[in-house]
Design an enzyme around this catalytic site. Structure first.
Site, PDB file in Angstrom:
ATOM      1  N   CYS A   4      10.359   1.947   1.375  1.00 41.96           N
ATOM      2  CA  CYS A   4      11.339   0.882   1.613  1.00 41.96           C
ATOM      3  C   CYS A   4      12.763   1.414   1.651  1.00 41.96           C
ATOM      4  O   CYS A   4      13.598   0.923   2.399  1.00 41.96           O
ATOM      5  CB  CYS A   4      11.205  -0.185   0.541  1.00 41.96           C
ATOM      6  SG  CYS A   4      11.404   0.474  -1.128  1.00 41.96           S
TER       7      CYS A   4
ATOM      8  N   GLY B 211       7.036  -6.239  -0.805  1.00 41.67           N
ATOM      9  CA  GLY B 211       6.424  -6.209   0.520  1.00 41.67           C
ATOM     10  C   GLY B 211       7.470  -6.467   1.585  1.00 41.67           C
ATOM     11  O   GLY B 211       8.668  -6.248   1.370  1.00 41.67           O
ATOM     12  N   SER B 212       7.034  -6.957   2.720  1.00 41.73           N
ATOM     13  CA  SER B 212       7.947  -7.121   3.852  1.00 41.73           C
ATOM     14  C   SER B 212       8.829  -8.363   3.669  1.00 41.73           C
ATOM     15  O   SER B 212       8.483  -9.292   2.933  1.00 41.73           O
ATOM     16  CB  SER B 212       7.137  -7.254   5.136  1.00 41.73           C
ATOM     17  OG  SER B 212       6.355  -8.423   5.074  1.00 41.73           O
TER      18      SER B 212
ATOM     19  N   GLU C   7      13.093  -2.808  10.955  1.00 34.94           N
ATOM     20  CA  GLU C   7      12.494  -1.731  10.160  1.00 34.94           C
ATOM     21  C   GLU C   7      11.294  -1.128  10.904  1.00 34.94           C
ATOM     22  O   GLU C   7      10.383  -1.847  11.306  1.00 34.94           O
ATOM     23  CB  GLU C   7      12.031  -2.314   8.819  1.00 34.94           C
ATOM     24  CG  GLU C   7      11.540  -1.283   7.841  1.00 34.94           C
ATOM     25  CD  GLU C   7      10.969  -1.922   6.575  1.00 34.94           C
ATOM     26  OE1 GLU C   7      10.296  -2.968   6.665  1.00 34.94           O
ATOM     27  OE2 GLU C   7      11.198  -1.358   5.481  1.00 34.94           O
TER      28      GLU C   7
ATOM     29  N   LYS D 161      -2.774  -8.522  -7.564  1.00 38.11           N
ATOM     30  CA  LYS D 161      -3.615  -8.518  -6.370  1.00 38.11           C
ATOM     31  C   LYS D 161      -3.501  -7.142  -5.725  1.00 38.11           C
ATOM     32  O   LYS D 161      -2.412  -6.727  -5.323  1.00 38.11           O
ATOM     33  CB  LYS D 161      -3.163  -9.585  -5.369  1.00 38.11           C
ATOM     34  CG  LYS D 161      -4.152  -9.706  -4.208  1.00 38.11           C
ATOM     35  CD  LYS D 161      -3.597 -10.444  -3.021  1.00 38.11           C
ATOM     36  CE  LYS D 161      -2.741  -9.598  -2.113  1.00 38.11           C
ATOM     37  NZ  LYS D 161      -3.428  -8.434  -1.504  1.00 38.11           N
TER      38      LYS D 161
ATOM     39  N   TRP E 276       0.806  -1.215   0.000  1.00 33.19           N
ATOM     40  CA  TRP E 276       0.000   0.000   0.000  1.00 33.19           C
ATOM     41  C   TRP E 276       0.843   1.271   0.000  1.00 33.19           C
ATOM     42  O   TRP E 276       0.317   2.357  -0.209  1.00 33.19           O
ATOM     43  CB  TRP E 276      -0.890   0.025   1.271  1.00 33.19           C
ATOM     44  CG  TRP E 276      -0.101  -0.366   2.499  1.00 33.19           C
ATOM     45  CD1 TRP E 276      -0.009  -1.626   3.030  1.00 33.19           C
ATOM     46  CD2 TRP E 276       0.754   0.460   3.297  1.00 33.19           C
ATOM     47  NE1 TRP E 276       0.855  -1.634   4.106  1.00 33.19           N
ATOM     48  CE2 TRP E 276       1.336  -0.363   4.293  1.00 33.19           C
ATOM     49  CE3 TRP E 276       1.083   1.816   3.276  1.00 33.19           C
ATOM     50  CZ2 TRP E 276       2.233   0.122   5.249  1.00 33.19           C
ATOM     51  CZ3 TRP E 276       1.979   2.294   4.220  1.00 33.19           C
ATOM     52  CH2 TRP E 276       2.539   1.453   5.193  1.00 33.19           C
ATOM     53  N   ASN E 277       2.153   1.185   0.262  1.00 31.44           N
ATOM     54  CA  ASN E 277       2.886   2.428   0.536  1.00 31.44           C
ATOM     55  C   ASN E 277       3.160   3.260  -0.711  1.00 31.44           C
ATOM     56  O   ASN E 277       3.269   4.473  -0.643  1.00 31.44           O
ATOM     57  CB  ASN E 277       4.186   2.145   1.301  1.00 31.44           C
ATOM     58  CG  ASN E 277       5.195   1.374   0.493  1.00 31.44           C
ATOM     59  OD1 ASN E 277       4.832   0.492  -0.282  1.00 31.44           O
ATOM     60  ND2 ASN E 277       6.459   1.688   0.663  1.00 31.44           N
TER      61      ASN E 277
ATOM     62  N   GLU F 220      11.111  -7.766  -3.744  1.00 27.49           N
ATOM     63  CA  GLU F 220      11.578  -6.430  -3.330  1.00 27.49           C
ATOM     64  C   GLU F 220      11.089  -6.243  -1.901  1.00 27.49           C
ATOM     65  O   GLU F 220       9.905  -6.066  -1.671  1.00 27.49           O
ATOM     66  CB  GLU F 220      10.983  -5.351  -4.243  1.00 27.49           C
ATOM     67  CG  GLU F 220      11.201  -5.579  -5.733  1.00 27.49           C
ATOM     68  CD  GLU F 220      12.621  -5.288  -6.180  1.00 27.49           C
ATOM     69  OE1 GLU F 220      13.390  -4.730  -5.382  1.00 27.49           O
ATOM     70  OE2 GLU F 220      12.967  -5.648  -7.312  1.00 27.49           O
ATOM     71  N   LEU F 221      12.016  -6.297  -0.952  1.00 25.73           N
ATOM     72  CA  LEU F 221      11.611  -6.417   0.460  1.00 25.73           C
ATOM     73  C   LEU F 221      12.060  -5.213   1.300  1.00 25.73           C
ATOM     74  O   LEU F 221      12.415  -4.178   0.772  1.00 25.73           O
ATOM     75  CB  LEU F 221      12.161  -7.739   1.016  1.00 25.73           C
ATOM     76  CG  LEU F 221      11.862  -8.975   0.145  1.00 25.73           C
ATOM     77  CD1 LEU F 221      12.480 -10.230   0.747  1.00 25.73           C
ATOM     78  CD2 LEU F 221      10.359  -9.153  -0.062  1.00 25.73           C
TER      79      LEU F 221
ATOM     80  N   ASP G  84      -3.675  -4.321  -2.941  1.00 30.03           N
ATOM     81  CA  ASP G  84      -3.548  -4.313  -1.488  1.00 30.03           C
ATOM     82  C   ASP G  84      -4.878  -3.852  -0.883  1.00 30.03           C
ATOM     83  O   ASP G  84      -5.499  -2.907  -1.389  1.00 30.03           O
ATOM     84  CB  ASP G  84      -2.422  -3.370  -1.065  1.00 30.03           C
ATOM     85  CG  ASP G  84      -2.147  -3.492   0.422  1.00 30.03           C
ATOM     86  OD1 ASP G  84      -1.234  -4.261   0.775  1.00 30.03           O
ATOM     87  OD2 ASP G  84      -2.851  -2.845   1.240  1.00 30.03           O
TER      88      ASP G  84
HETATM   89  P1  NAD Z   1       3.337  -7.118   3.563  1.00 29.56           P
HETATM   90  O1  NAD Z   1       4.397  -8.088   3.226  1.00 29.56           O
HETATM   91  O2  NAD Z   1       2.544  -7.317   4.781  1.00 29.56           O
HETATM   92  O3  NAD Z   1       2.270  -7.028   2.366  1.00 29.56           O
HETATM   93  C1  NAD Z   1       2.645  -6.789   1.031  1.00 29.56           C
HETATM   94  C2  NAD Z   1       1.629  -7.436   0.108  1.00 29.56           C
HETATM   95  O4  NAD Z   1       1.687  -8.837   0.296  1.00 29.56           O
HETATM   96  C3  NAD Z   1       0.179  -7.019   0.400  1.00 29.56           C
HETATM   97  O5  NAD Z   1      -0.519  -6.823  -0.813  1.00 29.56           O
HETATM   98  C4  NAD Z   1      -0.388  -8.204   1.148  1.00 29.56           C
HETATM   99  O6  NAD Z   1      -1.782  -8.350   0.949  1.00 29.56           O
HETATM  100  C5  NAD Z   1       0.388  -9.356   0.531  1.00 29.56           C
HETATM  101  N1  NAD Z   1       0.524 -10.517   1.420  1.00 29.56           N
HETATM  102  C6  NAD Z   1       0.479 -10.540   2.770  1.00 29.56           C
HETATM  103  N2  NAD Z   1       0.650 -11.812   3.218  1.00 29.56           N
HETATM  104  C7  NAD Z   1       0.819 -12.587   2.122  1.00 29.56           C
HETATM  105  C8  NAD Z   1       1.050 -13.973   1.929  1.00 29.56           C
HETATM  106  N3  NAD Z   1       1.132 -14.819   2.944  1.00 29.56           N
HETATM  107  N4  NAD Z   1       1.191 -14.423   0.663  1.00 29.56           N
HETATM  108  C9  NAD Z   1       1.123 -13.586  -0.387  1.00 29.56           C
HETATM  109  N5  NAD Z   1       0.892 -12.255  -0.262  1.00 29.56           N
HETATM  110  C10 NAD Z   1       0.748 -11.769   0.978  1.00 29.56           C
HETATM  111  O7  NAD Z   1       4.037  -5.708   3.536  1.00 29.56           O
HETATM  112  P2  NAD Z   1       3.430  -4.318   4.005  1.00 29.56           P
HETATM  113  O8  NAD Z   1       3.646  -4.167   5.446  1.00 29.56           O
HETATM  114  O9  NAD Z   1       2.059  -4.150   3.478  1.00 29.56           O
HETATM  115  O10 NAD Z   1       4.391  -3.338   3.192  1.00 29.56           O
HETATM  116  C11 NAD Z   1       5.483  -2.722   3.749  1.00 29.56           C
HETATM  117  C12 NAD Z   1       6.741  -3.538   3.538  1.00 29.56           C
HETATM  118  O11 NAD Z   1       7.051  -3.586   2.157  1.00 29.56           O
HETATM  119  C13 NAD Z   1       7.938  -2.908   4.209  1.00 29.56           C
HETATM  120  O12 NAD Z   1       8.730  -3.895   4.799  1.00 29.56           O
HETATM  121  C14 NAD Z   1       8.677  -2.253   3.050  1.00 29.56           C
HETATM  122  O13 NAD Z   1      10.061  -2.047   3.279  1.00 29.56           O
HETATM  123  C15 NAD Z   1       8.419  -3.228   1.958  1.00 29.56           C
HETATM  124  N6  NAD Z   1       8.590  -2.583   0.658  1.00 29.56           N
HETATM  125  C16 NAD Z   1       9.658  -2.923  -0.118  1.00 29.56           C
HETATM  126  C17 NAD Z   1       9.875  -2.266  -1.324  1.00 29.56           C
HETATM  127  C18 NAD Z   1      11.066  -2.563  -2.201  1.00 29.56           C
HETATM  128  O14 NAD Z   1      11.088  -2.129  -3.359  1.00 29.56           O
HETATM  129  N7  NAD Z   1      12.085  -3.257  -1.714  1.00 29.56           N
HETATM  130  C19 NAD Z   1       8.977  -1.277  -1.742  1.00 29.56           C
HETATM  131  C20 NAD Z   1       7.904  -0.974  -0.917  1.00 29.56           C
HETATM  132  C21 NAD Z   1       7.706  -1.626   0.279  1.00 29.56           C
END
Ligand code: NAD
Length: 530
Positions: free
Chosen positions: A301, A245-246, A399, A194, A170-171, A267-268, A196
């Site tokens: 991120c 995501g995370s 983080e 998918k 979502w960010n 990309e985490l 968010d």
């Molecule tokens: P998150 O991992 O909780 O969620 C990210 C996405 O994954 C969401 O759409 C969520 O619905 C989906 N998701 C959640 N659980 C899942 C599962 N078990 N299987 C498949 N999909 C699933 O992350 P967040 O907290 O929403 O986002 C913030 C994180 O993303 C931070 O850690 C940030 O650093 C990271 N991020 C990384 C980058 C990059 O380019 N490296 C960019 C933006 C954000």
């Protein structure tokens, strides 16, 4: 259809998302998401009031979306690259015309300041243009020498993966939802994304705009729902998965993709350091640190969470940094009147409060901020600067993903590099120094996918011609640049022989054939030909 939305009394929703506009908008929202009889409504961070109900897709809906995308793929990939690029360039132009709409939506769903919403527009426009103009060159067929000179030839071609799945957070709902999609589609794939749960409307707006730009039906399907159910199901159906995501979720996604033996780019998260060398211009370094620490309300991120300052300039730097932090305009509005907006949700606010409270309870000093501002908005948190942070505090190496930065004192460059490399992430880093050559020499010693010199965070990410991604626990693979499009393709080697199958021709003994082969090897070695 009548609107079920609360009306614009608070003034904290885009003025155009009211009345008749909402009614028609709800209609396209409901027809844009694949399937879904239940709905889910996110809360807008500016006022904690519901946005628009969006259908929740079931696993069966998702499977149908993948089938539709798979059926659409052969025709889409059969188009010349230039025809696909025309769609993207039209999307680019429409985006620039209609950017206010998407900035409104991004702010409404996610709460960031408007300048940071515009940065999403900038990134997507740059990527659409860049890959439309240069993507074909990145994917160009590579001619190589055949194993037997003259009679054989060989080339490496790039073929699309098929259907690519996208899971993004979502960010940066627009940039991360669409930025990776652009090269995937240009490479001849179709896609299923998918959305968010916090930010589906931005993605749906993007889908509608791409359709207006001429993207054929089913080339990009969108489903909406939660990660553990729908995200996991998506991995089961697609040919490649692009995840942002995370780190915790990335690990789960990687395991699932590995079980199916499909590729994935991940990309985490990060815990990004900024080094201030002794010779840095302190006002420039402070400006860079403030922009990089508090951009996107710290929910980025690549944003800076650790500032490592040479001891000789530490005190002077802190004074300049605190002045620059104090000058930030905090608040919520659909204009450029604020530098730092709201956090995205109650969950984000709780995470930031927990990190800062834990650090303070264990001895950290609060030099600025350190508190929520419910008077400015339900999820607003002040830009915060901490000192005396130690490793037993959660925010030291974990983080935070909020507007919080910790200061550390370094004895020299060696000490600064060692501090920067603490922890297991390796996404982005910055060095401020008047001596650019010296900073460039230090860069490869920092474990980070990008190093910005005399810029806080966005310079590397904005350089869309070069890869962006993480080392260590910050990810696998790279977005942007050549790798950012090649990952969505397979390399295929195509060889041809003018003499039929390679081996002893009829009438020649194996011994004679081997003798000729050995002769050729020796000749090639002598000629240094290959
Ligand atoms: P998150 O991992 O909780 O969620 C990210 C996405 O994954 C969401 O759409 C969520 O619905 C989906 N998701 C959640 N659980 C899942 C599962 N078990 N299987 C498949 N999909 C699933 O992350 P967040 O907290 O929403 O986002 C913030 C994180 O993303 C931070 O850690 C940030 O650093 C990271 N991020 C990384 C980058 C990059 O380019 N490296 C960019 C933006 C954000």
């Amino acid at each position: 259809m009548t609107s079920t939305l609360p009306q614009a009394a608070s003034g904290l929703r885009p003025a155009w998302v009211t009345g008749a506009r909402v009614a028609s908008w709800l209609r396209w929202v409901h027809t844009s998401v694949s399937g879904g009889t239940e709905t889910r409504t996110a809360l807008a961070p500016y006022d904690a009031l519901p946005t628009v109900p969006v259908p929740v897709s079931t696993v069966a809906d998702l499977q149908a979306a993948v089938v539709a995308a798979r059926d659409a793929q052969p025709a889409w990939s059969a188009l010349p690259y230039g025809a696909r690029a025309e769609v993207m360039l039209r999307f680019h132009d429409l985006l620039l015309e209609r950017q206010d709409e998407v900035m409104d939506l991004i702010q409404w769903e996610m709460g960031k300041a408007r300048f940071h919403a515009w940065q999403e527009v900038l990134q997507v426009a740059n990527l659409a243009r860049h890959y439309s103009r240069h993507g074909e060159t990145y994917l160009k067929t590579r001619k190589v020498r055949g194993v037997i000179p003259v009679v054989t030839s060989a080339k490496e071609v790039r073929v699309p993966k098929g259907v690519v799945g996208f899971i993004s957070p979502w960010n940066y709902p627009f940039y991360l939802g669409v930025g990776d999609l652009i090269p995937a589609l240009l490479a001849g794939n179709t896609a299923v994304g998918k959305a968010d749960p916090q930010t589906p409307l931005t993605l749906l707006w993007a889908r509608a705009l791409l359709a207006e730009a001429g993207l054929p039906e089913h080339v990009w399907e969108v489903v909406a729902g939660d990660g553990p159910t729908l995200g996991q199901a998506l991995i089961e159906e697609v040919d490649y998965l692009c995840f942002t995501g995370s780190t915790a979720t990335g690990r789960i996604v990687a395991q699932r993709a590995a079980r199916r033996l499909i590729g994935a780019s991940l990309e985490l998260g990060g815990k990004n350091p900024l080094i201030v060398r002794a010779d840095a211009k302190l006002d420039v370094a402070a400006r860079g640190a403030v922009e990089a620490a508090f951009a996107n309300t710290g929910q980025m991120c690549i944003h800076i969470e650790r500032v490592i300052v040479h001891q000789d300039v530490y005190d002077d730097f802190v004074a300049v940094l605190l002045a620059a932090t104090g000058a930030q305009r905090i608040g919520q509005s659909f204009d450029f009147g604020h530098d730092v907006g709201s956090l995205a949700s109650q969950a984000q606010l709780e995470k930031v409060v927990a990190h800062v409270d834990d650090a303070v309870a264990k001895g950290a000093s609060v030099l600025a901020g350190g508190r929520a501002r419910p008077d400015l908005g339900p999820y607003v948190y002040e830009p915060t600067v901490l000192a005396d942070v130690t490793e037993e505090m959660d925010l030291c190496l974990g983080e935070t993903f909020g507007p919080v930065v910790a200061l550390y004192r370094a004895a020299d460059d060696e000490d600064a590099i060692a501090m920067a490399n603490r922890g297991r992430q390796g996404l982005s880093a910055s060095i401020f120094s008047k001596d650019i050559a010296a900073a460039e020499a230090l860069a490869p010693r920092i474990r980070a996918g990008s190093v910005n010199i005399n810029d806080g965070a966005s310079l590397a990410a904005g350089t869309v011609e070069a890869g962006m991604g993480g080392m260590g626990e910050s990810g696998l693979g790279r977005r942007h640049g050549a790798e950012g499009i090649k990952r969505f393709t397979e390399s295929q080697t195509v060889v041809s022989s003018k003499i039929g199958p390679v081996g002893p021709p009829p009438g020649m003994s194996v011994e004679r054939f081997i003798a000729l082969g050995n002769g050729q090897l020796k000749l090639l070695r002598r000629l240094r030909a290959r």
